[in-house]
Design a protein around this motif. Structure first.
Motif, PDB file in Angstrom:
ATOM      1  N   LEU B  89      76.963  35.327 -18.034  1.00 44.79           N
ATOM      2  CA  LEU B  89      78.195  34.878 -17.380  1.00 44.79           C
ATOM      3  C   LEU B  89      78.444  33.397 -17.644  1.00 44.79           C
ATOM      4  CD1 LEU B  89      77.921  36.799 -13.993  1.00 44.79           C
ATOM      5  CD2 LEU B  89      79.655  37.130 -15.746  1.00 44.79           C
ATOM      6  N   SER B 343      82.429  39.120 -18.178  1.00 47.81           N
ATOM      7  CA  SER B 343      82.286  39.700 -16.838  1.00 47.81           C
ATOM      8  C   SER B 343      82.716  41.155 -16.819  1.00 47.81           C
ATOM      9  CB  SER B 343      83.031  38.895 -15.775  1.00 47.81           C
ATOM     10  OG  SER B 343      84.146  38.283 -16.288  1.00 47.81           O
ATOM     11  N   VAL B 356      81.074  41.135  -9.058  1.00 44.54           N
ATOM     12  CA  VAL B 356      81.526  40.522 -10.316  1.00 44.54           C
ATOM     13  C   VAL B 356      82.941  39.978 -10.171  1.00 44.54           C
ATOM     14  CG1 VAL B 356      82.054  40.936 -12.746  1.00 44.54           C
ATOM     15  CG2 VAL B 356      80.016  41.921 -11.758  1.00 44.54           C
ATOM     16  N   TRP B 360      84.035  36.095 -10.745  1.00 39.77           N
ATOM     17  CA  TRP B 360      85.060  35.914 -11.745  1.00 39.77           C
ATOM     18  C   TRP B 360      86.242  35.137 -11.154  1.00 39.77           C
ATOM     19  CZ3 TRP B 360      86.729  41.469 -13.380  1.00 39.77           C
ATOM     20  CH2 TRP B 360      87.743  41.434 -14.327  1.00 39.77           C
TER      21      TRP B 360
END
Lengths: 341, 388
Positions: B89, B343, B356, B360
């Motif tokens: 990430l 992501s 996630v 994000w």
């Protein structure tokens, strides 16, 4: 962006307070049709034709379930889902069953509140190359330093990385989110090879500008057992999906086809009688929540496993996939009908 | 008896007289809203936890430590398949930042040039720039990206085996640009940047322009000396053609190029309009005053128009920059490994959609807030610098 479903699922997890505990079968019956999650468009497995009529191997499975419940295989609403959306759509209840060339692996089975039913297609990951440009390539092991096109987000991407790491070969991944973009990039020559499940490679090849120039390598680098999935916690519904598959395979084993089903109903073979609900006093179907003729209706409407296979992806279709390991166990394959008894 | 006294007596007779005092009322109102909001948030969290348990979905941030197993092209930090999801990430986030920085830089310069060209007296230049702005401003950025990537770059650039060979061992083909890479020890990088920076500050303090040039010359000579000194540690890696690809050297992927070019073109059209509006928004009489005082047109622009125009330009420019950062997420369409694509993959592998998506959103929010803060600070300094 297909974020709609994810947004919906998150919204549902956050906002919903009531939990409907009615059984999925009752919900489907009350609604009047089955909501089936399928691929957004994969030739041979699930793709709408020019008139918008869905066709394919997975689609016929959805129709088989509808036939078992409603005696009308058209009572299905197909919901096309990307790889990213599929489990979320199932969790959130947007679909009743997910039949979308989805690999059965442990992690989603144990951690996502979903349950896989039975393997309806045994697949494996492979590579496609342009044999005109790369005539000497026979095995993925020769692809050292190559650029490889791959779709993001499925087990494909990890299998690829694992395989090259295991064999200590370098490669350059070129990763796209959608099939159409992977196809376009591979077609334009952005990559030397294209990797995904073998069945999808056959389908993809048909969409390239010069299908005959491309070959699919025979090496398989992973196990991809496709299985329909349902939400965990409704055993009756799980059983319906699971036994629909075994009914299809058993029908092939006993030679029951769409054409001869009318005669088979009068068969005196007890196994066939039991399956088709003509055996006296049998209440197997009732325990499933369906009526006696459920298998008869399935076969009448979609045929047996072999017929579904040949109609959609078999030798006489554009895909020309051989039965291979998907042949019946009696023919050296892995498809084994668990006895209906 | 004053009016004031009578009024306060009257207020005391009423039970809820304190509610009629404005500051107490507003305090109570704010407290109420605060508690309502707090209740709403805790209800959402509580509800989510219950729902996740009932749906038998495992959640949490535990997955971040797991081995990612995916490979990331274009990662400019050391990342391998064995790295964790966290690093994956981060790598995506850094690529987003890298792309944003490059695009902000290029589109600002391009936008400024176009704005000035549109304001120039040259009719042809003016019209050409107008066409440029109207084309790029009115197309959706995704269309520009896809067209540039699939329609132009992949079609006109040659395949690997027929790579375009430029001087200095630079090659261009369908898969990107390949150029020689300079490998050196990190200490070299740090020492030279410290020397450059300190040189810059010294130069700024020296008022005499001639002395400035002398010092600059000295600096360059000493830099060359340092290069020579560390020569044995430094080597040049040249790209060379192999069976499938050009390897070695530095590689700028086609995906990076396509995204960079299209976002720069798109944003520069928007920025040029922002700048032009700013310059034209300055009152004409001020410019005329400058001219009548005998200032050259260039000086009028530098000393009068620009400082005033900046005050109009900076706030909308901030939102252009923020939009640009958010638009880098379109790189997902052509497979550039930015935050959105990484992501997405992480979401897919772990199926932790809730976690996630929160990470994000948080990342884009913080990036945008950082840019806004910097631009607000810039805006304040511009205002202060001119006596406001």
């Amino acid at each position: 962006m297909h974020l709609k479903n994810i947004a919906l699922a998150i919204y549902l997890t956050i906002i919903t307070t009531e939990h409907v505990s009615a059984s999925t079968l009752d919900t489907v019956k009350a609604r009047g049709y089955l909501q089936c999650g399928v691929n957004t468009g994969l030739i041979g497995f699930a793709i709408p034709d020019k008139k918008g009529y869905w066709k394919g191997f997975d689609v016929d499975y959805c129709r088989a379930v509808a036939a078992a419940i409603f005696s009308d295989p058209q009572k299905v609403k197909f919901i096309p889902l990307s790889a990213k959306e599929r489990f979320t759509a199932l969790q959130s209840g947007e679909i009743d069953v997910l039949i979308r060339n989805t690999t059965w692996t442990m992690s989603p089975d144990t951690s996502l509140g979903i349950e896989f039913t039975a393997v309806n297609y045994f697949d494996g990951q492979s590579f496609m190359i342009n044999k005109k440009k790369l005539p000497e390539i026979k095995s993925p092991l020769q692809l050292s330093g190559a650029s490889i096109c791959v779709q993001s987000g499925t087990s494909t991407e990890i299998n690829l990385a694992d395989y090259f790491k295991k064999n200590k070969i370098n490669y350059q991944p070129v990763v796209f989110e959608k099939f159409t973009e992977v196809n376009a990039a591979y077609d334009a020559g952005r990559c030397d090879a294209y990797t995904t499940d073998q069945s999808s490679l056959y389908a993809t090849r048909l969409q390239l500008s010069a299908p005959q120039e491309n070959i699919i390598l025979s090496d398989i680098i992973s196990k991809e057992p496709f299985a329909p999935a349902v939400r965990e916690g409704d055993q009756q519904w799980t059983n319906i999906i699971r036994w629909t598959h075994y009914a299809l395979v058993n029908a092939e084993e006993y030679g029951i086809t769409q054409a001869n089903i009318k005669n088979m109903i009068r068969s005196d073979n007890p196994n066939i009688q039991r399956m088709l609900g003509t055996e006296k006093g049998s209440h197997i179907a009732q325990e499933l929540g369906l009526d006696k003729e459920w298998v008869t209706r399935i076969i009448e409407n979609v045929g047996n496993y072999g017929e579904i296979f040949e109609r959609n992806i078999g030798k006489n279709t554009d895909l020309k996939i051989s039965r291979g390991i998907n042949a019946l166990w009696t023919h050296g394959g892995l498809q084994y009908g668990i006895p209906i008894r | 008896m004053s009016i004031y006294y009578r009024t306060s007596q009257y207020l005391k007779k009423r039970i809820f007289f304190f509610l009629e005092k404005i500051n107490i009322r507003s305090l109570l109102l704010q407290l109420g809203i605060f508690f309502l909001f707090g209740f709403f948030v805790s209800w959402i969290i509580h509800n989510t936890i219950i729902n996740l348990t009932q749906l038998r979905i495992t959640s949490g941030l535990g997955f971040l430590k797991m081995r990612a197993g995916i490979s990331i092209p274009d990662s400019f930090i050391p990342y391998s398949e064995d790295s964790s999801y966290t690093l994956a990430l981060i790598s995506g986030l850094l690529n987003t930042i890298l792309m944003s920085v490059f695009c902000i830089f290029t589109s600002s310069i391009l936008g400024l040039t176009i704005a000035f060209s549109r304001l120039s007296q040259n009719w042809l230049l003016q019209k050409l720039c107008m066409i440029y702005v109207e084309i790029f401003r009115n197309l959706p950025p995704l269309l520009i990206i896809l067209f540039l990537y699939f329609g132009i770059l992949q079609e006109i650039l040659p395949p690997v085996q027929k790579s375009l060979s430029l001087p200095f061992h630079i090659y261009i083909n369908q898969r990107g640009i390949y150029c020689p890479a300079l490998h050196f020890q990190k200490i070299w990088l740090w020492s030279s940047s410290i020397i450059c920076l300190s040189g810059f500050f010294i130069i700024r303090r020296i008022k005499n322009p001639f002395n400035q040039y002398i010092l600059l010359l000295h600096l360059m000579i000493s830099l060359a000396f340092i290069v020579w000194l560390f020569y044995h540690d430094t080597f040049l890696e040249l790209p060379k053609l192999e069976t499938f690809n050009i390897t070695g050297g530095r590689n700028i992927s086609l995906e990076f190029l396509a995204l960079f070019l299209s976002l720069s073109l798109y944003t520069s059209a928007l920025i040029s309009e922002t700048i032009r509006t700013g310059i034209e928004g300055v009152n004409n009489s001020l410019k005329e005053t400058g001219l009548s005082l005998g200032l050259a047109p260039g000086l009028v622009m530098r000393l009068i128009t620009m400082p005033l125009a900046l005050r109009i330009i900076i706030p909308p420019l901030t939102s252009q920059y923020v939009n640009l950062i958010k638009n880098t997420s379109l790189g997902i369409a052509i497979g550039y490994s930015e935050l959105m694509r990484i992501s997405n993959t992480v979401l897919n592998q772990t199926n932790q959609s809730l976690a996630v998506v929160i990470i994000w959103m948080g990342s884009y929010l913080s990036l945008s807030l950082i840019v806004s803060t910097v631009m607000n600070w810039l805006n304040k300094t511009t205002l202060r610098g001119h006596g406001h």
